[in-house]
Design a protein around this motif. Structure first.
Motif, PDB file in Angstrom:
ATOM      1  N   SER A 207      18.383  39.814  34.504  1.00  0.00           N
ATOM      2  CA  SER A 207      19.397  40.812  34.909  1.00  0.00           C
ATOM      3  C   SER A 207      18.746  42.158  35.199  1.00  0.00           C
ATOM      4  CB  SER A 207      20.430  41.027  33.806  1.00  0.00           C
ATOM      5  OG  SER A 207      20.885  39.809  33.352  1.00  0.00           O
ATOM      6  N   ARG A 243      26.147  32.859  40.812  1.00  0.00           N
ATOM      7  CA  ARG A 243      27.122  33.891  41.197  1.00  0.00           C
ATOM      8  C   ARG A 243      27.259  34.949  40.110  1.00  0.00           C
ATOM      9  NH1 ARG A 243      31.488  29.468  42.678  1.00  0.00           N
ATOM     10  NH2 ARG A 243      30.179  28.471  41.113  1.00  0.00           N
ATOM     11  N   GLU A 244      27.108  34.533  38.847  1.00  0.00           N
ATOM     12  CA  GLU A 244      27.311  35.465  37.739  1.00  0.00           C
ATOM     13  C   GLU A 244      26.158  36.470  37.647  1.00  0.00           C
ATOM     14  OE1 GLU A 244      30.118  35.669  36.262  1.00  0.00           O
ATOM     15  OE2 GLU A 244      29.368  37.339  35.032  1.00  0.00           O
ATOM     16  N   ASN A 245      24.916  35.959  37.541  1.00  0.00           N
ATOM     17  CA  ASN A 245      23.815  36.927  37.362  1.00  0.00           C
ATOM     18  C   ASN A 245      23.546  37.744  38.630  1.00  0.00           C
ATOM     19  OD1 ASN A 245      22.159  35.146  38.856  1.00  0.00           O
ATOM     20  ND2 ASN A 245      21.293  34.188  37.010  1.00  0.00           N
ATOM     21  N   LYS A 247      25.607  39.342  40.211  1.00  0.00           N
ATOM     22  CA  LYS A 247      26.422  40.570  40.170  1.00  0.00           C
ATOM     23  C   LYS A 247      25.529  41.775  39.860  1.00  0.00           C
ATOM     24  CE  LYS A 247      30.699  38.275  38.891  1.00  0.00           C
ATOM     25  NZ  LYS A 247      31.520  37.780  37.782  1.00  0.00           N
TER      26      LYS A 247
END
Ligand code: CP
Length: 305
Positions: A207, A243-245, A247
């Motif tokens: 991240s 798709r989540e990370n 962001k």
């Protein structure tokens, strides 16, 4: 009915016509060497598997009006009879192609052969050492979609240790001024770690790396180059792009991958629908980049020295 255009044996060939053939062959040899060479077919020798690079070079040569002679893998070649890779290269070079485009393992002495042969030569992927045309097409794609290159921050995620793409990017980044950083499991950094830390930061948290980057380049987990076959089931969870990370990656950044992609390992398939994803654009730019490179090598080779 016999076929008068079939050349099957020498039984009916007269001495006069044999000499006529010899004279014509010697005439071809005497013709302006460089002009003839430019029109000769390209020889594509792919001793390791490829889809993008091989087809891309064939497309590029075709767009330039140059035909291609392609050897792909061992099957159907005299490599199956024990001929060496070196002899295969020397024999194809002896046929005087306009250019040799070669993909091979680290063990092929590409530099020595290229110097000996003195025919234009392009490295189309050389073991772990480098993949310069992939790196140039990556850079062209970034320039096209980000508008410039020198201010970019590229995060390489994954199997850095086995990546010839990373090796070539460390060369190009120096010249073009973009920054590199790395992220992935410790065992994928291992033998390049000290060298990498000179090229840019190593993020232990994906991240954080994604927040830093303007381009994220997922790297294929190269199972065929791993000495120890590990369980990679945790890879997608910790290091795979999804798709989540994603962001954490800014809206106008780029998502890239040199291919081929292991879906569900280094990248979730749904990411291909992300408007930031430029993976197929890399392939498109690759043909134009290779077209430019072949043209330059055949016409203004001094530009590349
Ligand atoms: N990127 C790349 O080199 O792909 P191929 O192995 O399919 O040529």
């Amino acid at each position: 009915m016999s076929n008068s255009l079939a050349f099957l044996d020498l039984k009916n060939l007269s001495e006069k016509h044999i000499h006529k053939l010899f004279d014509l062959a010697l005439d071809f040899e005497k013709k302006d060497y460089l002009e003839v060479m430019k029109k000769a077919p390209a020889a594509l020798l792919f001793f390791e598997p490829s889809t993008r690079t091989r087809a891309s070079f064939e497309m590029a040569c075709g767009r330039l009006g140059i035909t291609s002679v392609v050897l792909s893998g061992k099957s159907g070649t005299s490599l199956e009879k024990g001929e060496t890779f070196e002899d295969t290269v020397l024999n194809l070079a002896a046929m005087k192609p306009s250019i040799l485009i070669v993909r091979a393992a680290d063990t092929l002495p590409m530099q020595e052969l290229a110097e000996k042969i003195k025919i234009p030569w392009i490295n189309a992927g050389w073991g772990k050492r480098g993949h310069p045309t992939q790196t140039l097409l990556d850079a062209l794609t970034i320039k096209k979609f980000r508008g410039q290159l020198s201010q970019e921050r590229i995060l390489f995620v994954g199997d850095v240790r086995h990546s010839r793409v990373v090796s070539s990017h460390t060369e190009l980044a120096n010249t073009m001024g973009y920054k590199m950083a790395f992220c992935g499991p410790e065992e994928f950094m291992y033998d390049k770690k000290s060298e990498l830390s000179q090229s840019g930061p190593i993020f232990s948290d994906l991240s954080e790396g994604l927040k830093w980057a303007t381009v994220v380049m997922a790297l294929r987990v190269q199972l065929e180059r791993h000495e120890n076959q590990r369980d990679h089931s945790q890879y997608q969870k910790n290091w795979g792009l999804n798709r989540e990370n994603l962001k954490n990656l800014s809206a106008n950044s780029l998502i890239m991958h040199p291919g081929p992609v292991n879906h569900g390992v280094e990248i979730e398939s749904a990411v291909f629908q992300d408007p930031r994803c430029r993976i197929l654009d890399q392939v498109t730019q690759g043909v134009f980049l290779r077209q430019a490179l072949v043209h330059t090598l055949l016409n203004q080779p001094g530009d590349l020295q």
